[in-house]
Design a protein around this motif. Structure first.
Motif, short mmCIF file in Angstrom:
data_model
loop_
_atom_site.label_atom_id
_atom_site.label_comp_id
_atom_site.label_asym_id
_atom_site.label_seq_id
_atom_site.Cartn_x
_atom_site.Cartn_y
_atom_site.Cartn_z
N CYS A 6 -17.77 -10.49 -6.69
CA CYS A 6 -17.76 -11.01 -8.05
C CYS A 6 -16.66 -10.31 -8.87
O CYS A 6 -16.21 -9.22 -8.53
N ILE A 7 -16.27 -10.93 -9.97
CA ILE A 7 -15.28 -10.32 -10.85
C ILE A 7 -15.89 -9.22 -11.71
O ILE A 7 -15.17 -8.51 -12.41
N ASP A 8 -17.21 -9.06 -11.67
CA ASP A 8 -17.90 -8.07 -12.49
C ASP A 8 -17.29 -6.68 -12.30
O ASP A 8 -17.14 -6.21 -11.17
N SER A 9 -16.97 -6.01 -13.41
CA SER A 9 -16.30 -4.71 -13.34
C SER A 9 -17.19 -3.61 -12.78
O SER A 9 -16.71 -2.56 -12.36
N ARG A 10 -18.52 -3.84 -12.75
CA ARG A 10 -19.45 -2.82 -12.26
C ARG A 10 -19.67 -2.90 -10.75
O ARG A 10 -20.25 -1.98 -10.16
N ALA A 11 -19.23 -3.99 -10.14
CA ALA A 11 -19.53 -4.21 -8.72
C ALA A 11 -18.26 -4.31 -7.88
O ALA A 11 -18.24 -4.95 -6.84
N ASN A 12 -17.22 -3.67 -8.33
CA ASN A 12 -15.94 -3.70 -7.62
C ASN A 12 -16.05 -2.94 -6.29
O ASN A 12 -16.37 -1.75 -6.27
N PRO A 13 -15.81 -3.60 -5.15
CA PRO A 13 -15.94 -2.92 -3.86
C PRO A 13 -15.01 -1.73 -3.70
O PRO A 13 -15.31 -0.78 -2.99
N GLY A 14 -13.87 -1.77 -4.39
CA GLY A 14 -12.96 -0.64 -4.34
C GLY A 14 -13.53 0.59 -5.01
O GLY A 14 -13.08 1.71 -4.78
N THR A 15 -14.53 0.39 -5.86
CA THR A 15 -15.20 1.50 -6.53
C THR A 15 -16.47 1.92 -5.81
O THR A 15 -16.68 3.09 -5.52
N ILE A 16 -17.33 0.96 -5.49
CA ILE A 16 -18.66 1.32 -4.97
C ILE A 16 -18.63 1.79 -3.51
O ILE A 16 -19.52 2.54 -3.09
N PHE A 17 -17.61 1.39 -2.74
CA PHE A 17 -17.53 1.84 -1.35
C PHE A 17 -16.58 3.02 -1.16
O PHE A 17 -16.52 3.59 -0.08
N ARG A 18 -15.81 3.35 -2.18
CA ARG A 18 -14.86 4.46 -2.10
C ARG A 18 -14.02 4.37 -0.81
O ARG A 18 -13.90 5.34 -0.06
N PRO A 19 -13.41 3.22 -0.53
CA PRO A 19 -12.69 3.06 0.74
C PRO A 19 -11.31 3.71 0.72
O PRO A 19 -10.70 3.88 -0.34
N ALA A 20 -10.83 4.03 1.89
CA ALA A 20 -9.45 4.49 2.02
C ALA A 20 -8.52 3.30 1.86
O ALA A 20 -8.92 2.16 2.14
N PRO A 21 -7.30 3.50 1.40
CA PRO A 21 -6.36 2.38 1.31
C PRO A 21 -6.22 1.69 2.66
O PRO A 21 -6.26 2.33 3.72
N GLY A 22 -6.10 0.37 2.63
CA GLY A 22 -5.92 -0.39 3.86
C GLY A 22 -7.21 -0.78 4.55
O GLY A 22 -7.17 -1.34 5.65
N THR A 23 -8.36 -0.51 3.92
CA THR A 23 -9.64 -0.78 4.57
C THR A 23 -10.02 -2.26 4.57
O THR A 23 -10.55 -2.77 5.55
N PHE A 24 -9.75 -2.95 3.45
CA PHE A 24 -10.20 -4.34 3.38
C PHE A 24 -9.30 -5.22 2.52
O PHE A 24 -8.60 -4.74 1.63
N PHE A 25 -9.31 -6.52 2.84
CA PHE A 25 -8.74 -7.53 1.97
C PHE A 25 -9.79 -7.84 0.91
O PHE A 25 -10.99 -7.84 1.19
N ALA A 26 -9.36 -8.14 -0.30
CA ALA A 26 -10.30 -8.41 -1.38
C ALA A 26 -10.04 -9.78 -1.99
O ALA A 26 -8.89 -10.17 -2.20
N PHE A 27 -11.14 -10.49 -2.26
CA PHE A 27 -11.04 -11.75 -2.99
C PHE A 27 -12.18 -11.77 -4.00
O PHE A 27 -13.32 -11.47 -3.65
N LYS A 28 -11.86 -12.14 -5.24
CA LYS A 28 -12.87 -12.13 -6.29
C LYS A 28 -13.03 -13.51 -6.92
O LYS A 28 -12.06 -14.25 -7.09
#
Length: 216
Positions: A41-63
């Motif tokens: 979702c576009i919701d600012s509280r549920a950004n996967p880049g924030t909640i999963f704390r991934p390393a760069p290059g971990t996933f493609f993102a679509f919102k």
């Protein structure tokens, strides 16, 4: 100029560029090989880049609002993104990530009349109807209906994903997993849909410490 964003970039630079084991430099030199394609979702509280704390290059993102996936249509941003990720990059895992307290789902349930928003949400009405059936025909907008709608719309979007040619091809070739997740913001957990139980069940086990932080 947004100081918050630039301060965040400075931290990112220190961690991912200005170190002996620079992840970004390696990605620049060797290219990317993401393991996941996450639709959220576009919701600012549920950004996967924030909640999963991934390393760069971990996933493609679509919102998209509500993480809603509409049936395949040639030439859309999602169709092109999936084509590149699945056909050329051979990403093996596709995650549909919904979340609780979703404003888009609430807008759908309340009958938002903004023509731009309502037209996008239209496809998700099937999921809302199933949620109403699951909550004994409840049409009054309440927490129980919204929580069920958030889950049902994840399931509907997962089915719609199968109408995209690169998804159908990857599934046929047995090189793609599709997972339906819901981020429960209140509980602080990730729930996954299990076909055997037909339920969303927690797949994380974080408990608050005395300092109020989550631990593994």
């Amino acid at each position: 100029m947004s100081d918050k964003l630039l301060k965040g970039f400075e931290k990112f630079f220190t961690e991912e560029y200005d170190s002996s084991d620079s992840v970004m430099q390696k990605l620049v030199e060797e290219g990317q090989h993401p393991e996941y394609f996450i639709i959220s979702c576009i919701d600012s509280r549920a950004n996967p880049g924030t909640i999963f704390r991934p390393a760069p290059g971990t996933f493609f993102a679509f919102k998209a609002m509500g993480a809603i996936v509409r049936p395949y249509k040639k030439g859309t941003a999602l169709a092109a993104s999936l084509q590149f990720a699945l056909e050329y990059m051979k990403v093996p895992k596709l995650i549909l990530l919904g979340h609780t307290q979703c404003g888009a789902i609430q807008a759908l349930a309340e009958g938002n009349d903004d023509p731009e928003i309502a037209s996008f949400l239209e496809e998700a009405k099937k999921g809302l109807k199933r949620a109403q059936e699951q909550t004994n025909g409840e049409e009054t907008v309440n927490d129980a209906l919204l929580r069920e709608a958030e889950k049902q719309i994840v399931l509907q979007s997962m089915e719609n994903l199968k109408s995209y040619p690169p998804v159908a091809k990857a599934l046929e070739e047995n090189r793609l997993e599709i997972r339906g997740w819901v981020f429960d913001m209140s509980a602080g957990e990730i729930q996954e849909y299990h076909k055997d139980t037909k339920k969303f069940e927690a797949i994380t086990n974080c408990k608050p410490t005395q300092q109020g932080k989550c631990c593994a």
